[in-house]
Enzyme design. Structure first.
Site, short mmCIF file in Angstrom:
data_model
loop_
_atom_site.label_atom_id
_atom_site.label_comp_id
_atom_site.label_asym_id
_atom_site.label_seq_id
_atom_site.Cartn_x
_atom_site.Cartn_y
_atom_site.Cartn_z
N GLU A 171 12.98 24.46 -31.15
CA GLU A 171 12.68 25.07 -31.88
C GLU A 171 10.80 24.63 -32.43
OE1 GLU A 171 14.45 25.93 -35.45
OE2 GLU A 171 16.04 25.77 -33.85
N CYS A 227 3.76 24.05 -35.65
CA CYS A 227 5.44 23.04 -36.01
C CYS A 227 6.28 22.75 -34.22
CB CYS A 227 6.17 22.92 -36.96
SG CYS A 227 7.08 21.83 -37.68
N CYS A 252 18.92 15.29 -31.76
CA CYS A 252 18.55 14.22 -32.32
C CYS A 252 19.30 13.51 -32.47
CB CYS A 252 17.79 14.72 -33.48
SG CYS A 252 16.07 13.64 -34.25
N CYS A 308 20.94 12.25 -40.03
CA CYS A 308 20.26 12.66 -41.24
C CYS A 308 21.49 13.60 -41.72
CB CYS A 308 18.79 12.80 -41.79
SG CYS A 308 17.68 11.96 -40.80
N CYS A 346 20.15 17.76 -41.95
CA CYS A 346 19.51 18.21 -40.77
C CYS A 346 20.22 18.65 -40.33
CB CYS A 346 18.57 17.02 -40.04
SG CYS A 346 17.59 17.84 -39.06
N CYS A 389 14.13 23.10 -39.65
CA CYS A 389 14.36 22.38 -38.16
C CYS A 389 15.58 22.84 -37.85
CB CYS A 389 13.56 21.07 -37.74
SG CYS A 389 14.27 20.00 -39.04
N1 SAH Z 1 12.24 12.69 -37.04
C1 SAH Z 1 11.77 13.45 -37.79
C2 SAH Z 1 10.94 14.71 -37.80
C3 SAH Z 1 11.80 16.15 -38.00
S1 SAH Z 1 12.94 16.64 -39.08
C4 SAH Z 1 10.68 13.38 -39.45
O1 SAH Z 1 12.55 13.10 -39.61
O2 SAH Z 1 10.70 12.65 -39.76
C5 SAH Z 1 10.97 17.00 -40.38
C6 SAH Z 1 10.84 17.04 -41.65
O3 SAH Z 1 11.85 18.65 -42.42
C7 SAH Z 1 11.72 16.00 -41.89
O4 SAH Z 1 11.11 15.47 -42.94
C8 SAH Z 1 13.31 16.27 -41.79
O5 SAH Z 1 13.80 14.95 -43.45
C9 SAH Z 1 12.89 17.83 -42.82
N2 SAH Z 1 13.99 18.00 -42.88
C10 SAH Z 1 15.34 18.17 -41.87
N3 SAH Z 1 16.00 19.17 -42.28
C11 SAH Z 1 15.59 20.06 -43.54
C12 SAH Z 1 16.08 21.23 -44.26
N4 SAH Z 1 17.37 21.76 -43.87
N5 SAH Z 1 15.30 22.05 -45.09
C13 SAH Z 1 14.33 21.24 -45.58
N6 SAH Z 1 13.93 20.00 -44.68
C14 SAH Z 1 14.54 19.99 -43.50
#
Ligand code: SAH
Length: 347
Positions: A90, A103, A110, A114, A117, A331
């Site tokens: 995406e 973005c 991944c 997390c 996510c 994401c």
């Molecule tokens: N792996 C990298 C980059 C991708 S995620 C990182 O962790 O920084 C980009 C951002 O979106 C990260 O801060 C992640 O924690 C956040 N993110 C992921 N899922 C999300 C959600 N459902 N709502 C808001 N932010 C989210």
């Protein structure tokens, strides 16, 4: 057939020689490819015979826009890119006062896991190539008809878990004979892979670094971000301090606000204590709810209260403007929800 997208000038020169041409043809090819041209027939300063040879032996491909969700209010477009092997990633195109931003993703899926996510839900599939990262930019420009001036590597994947290809991508998008995008207009976001942060600060000191912080107690952060068990939050903060001292650059901390998990008064106290005196900026982002994870976002009101309190304490903080609030903004969400309908075509 050789995919020429992602090749350096040197590789293109060698390829030109393989096809019986002079090496300088590689430079010409480079300029065309990285100005966005994808049809060899339009590369008018190459001979007709060379163009035919190129068509027989090479192609320029990596990703295509498969599906688009457009927010009618602010013009944000969430793009689902199809890859040549049938996978999907995406990107999000956003319009700001200072220009257009994309973005983009660095991996299919991944490995970081997390808990909140959507990208983590399907696990890790594979790294993206430099060409696949690049073409997300050009494909978004073709689709929107607009130029992209800013890039954030904050889509699906952990960019520092795919360092070599990330590095290839950054060098190609920055090349003065190509798109010539300033490193200062690029931000890379990491969940906190400390050794790679150090390498990055030496190799790309001008690229902006964002760190996904999300929680400041060691145990608490490990619960929602398993990578914290390998790189604990206090070591991460020390590395962040070192980074801004070495580069003179301000770090951005992303702090996704999860209701009842990391938005309490005690959490804010900890932010004030641990981030005091750092050259940083905190981006507070109410979590975009992903049904499958069971977490919910804090209210915008709570986010604004927290920002105000941090500001009062001398810590720069903003609540991210809610771009694309009508669409699956976080994401991995679009891909997750598009699984069954992936064949929908954008054109
Ligand atoms: N792996 C990298 C980059 C991708 S995620 C990182 O962790 O920084 C980009 C951002 O979106 C990260 O801060 C992640 O924690 C956040 N993110 C992921 N899922 C999300 C959600 N459902 N709502 C808001 N932010 C989210």
């Amino acid at each position: 057939m050789r995919n020429l997208l992602g090749c350096t000038t040197k590789e293109l020169s060698e390829f030109a020689v393989e096809l019986g041409e002079k090496p300088f043809r590689g430079r010409q090819l480079f300029k065309w490819i990285y100005s966005g041209e994808r049809d060899f027939d339009n590369m008018t300063d190459l001979s007709a015979a060379f163009r035919e040879k190129l068509k027989e032996n090479a192609y320029l491909g990596a990703v295509s826009v498969k599906y688009v969700q457009r927010d009618q209010k602010d013009g944000t477009c969430k793009l689902l890119y199809g890859l040549e092997d049938g996978n999907a990633v995406e990107g999000v195109f956003m319009k700001y006062k200072y220009g257009n931003s994309l973005c983009l993703s660095s991996q299919v899926g991944c490995r970081m896991g997390c808990r909140f996510c959507a990208s983590a839900l399907g696990g890790f599939v594979r790294n993206l190539t430099s060409a696949e990262m690049l073409e997300q930019v050009y494909a978004a420009e073709r689709y929107t008809g607009e130029e992209i001036n800013h890039i954030v590597v904050m889509g699906m994947g952990e960019p520092f878990d795919n360092y070599e290809n990330l590095s290839g991508f950054l060098n190609l998008i920055h090349d003065k004979n190509g798109k010539n995008l300033s490193f200062r207009n690029i931000t890379v976001s990491t969940s906190g892979l400390i050794p790679m942060m150090k390498r990055f600060s030496e190799e790309f000191p001008q690229v902006n670094l964002a760190i996904s912080l999300h929680r400041l107690t060691n145990e608490g952060r490990s619960e929602i971000m398993p990578i914290n068990r390998k790189y604990p939050v206090d070591e991460l903060l020390a590395a962040a301090r070192e980074y801004s001292e070495n580069t003179g650059r301000r770090i951005t901390f992303e702090y996704t606000l999860i209701k009842g998990e990391n938005d309490s008064a005690a959490d804010v106290q900890l932010m004030k204590k641990k981030l005091a005196g750092m050259l940083c900026h905190i981006n507070l982002i109410p979590l975009n709810k992903v049904e499958e994870t069971g977490y919910d976002g804090s209210s915008r009101k709570r986010a604004e209260e927290i920002a105000l309190e941090l500001e009062k304490h001398g810590i720069a903080a903003t609540v991210r403007r809610e771009l694309g609030s009508e669409i699956d903004g976080a994401c991995g969400q679009l891909r997750l929800h598009m699984k069954d309908e992936f064949e929908v075509d954008a054109d």
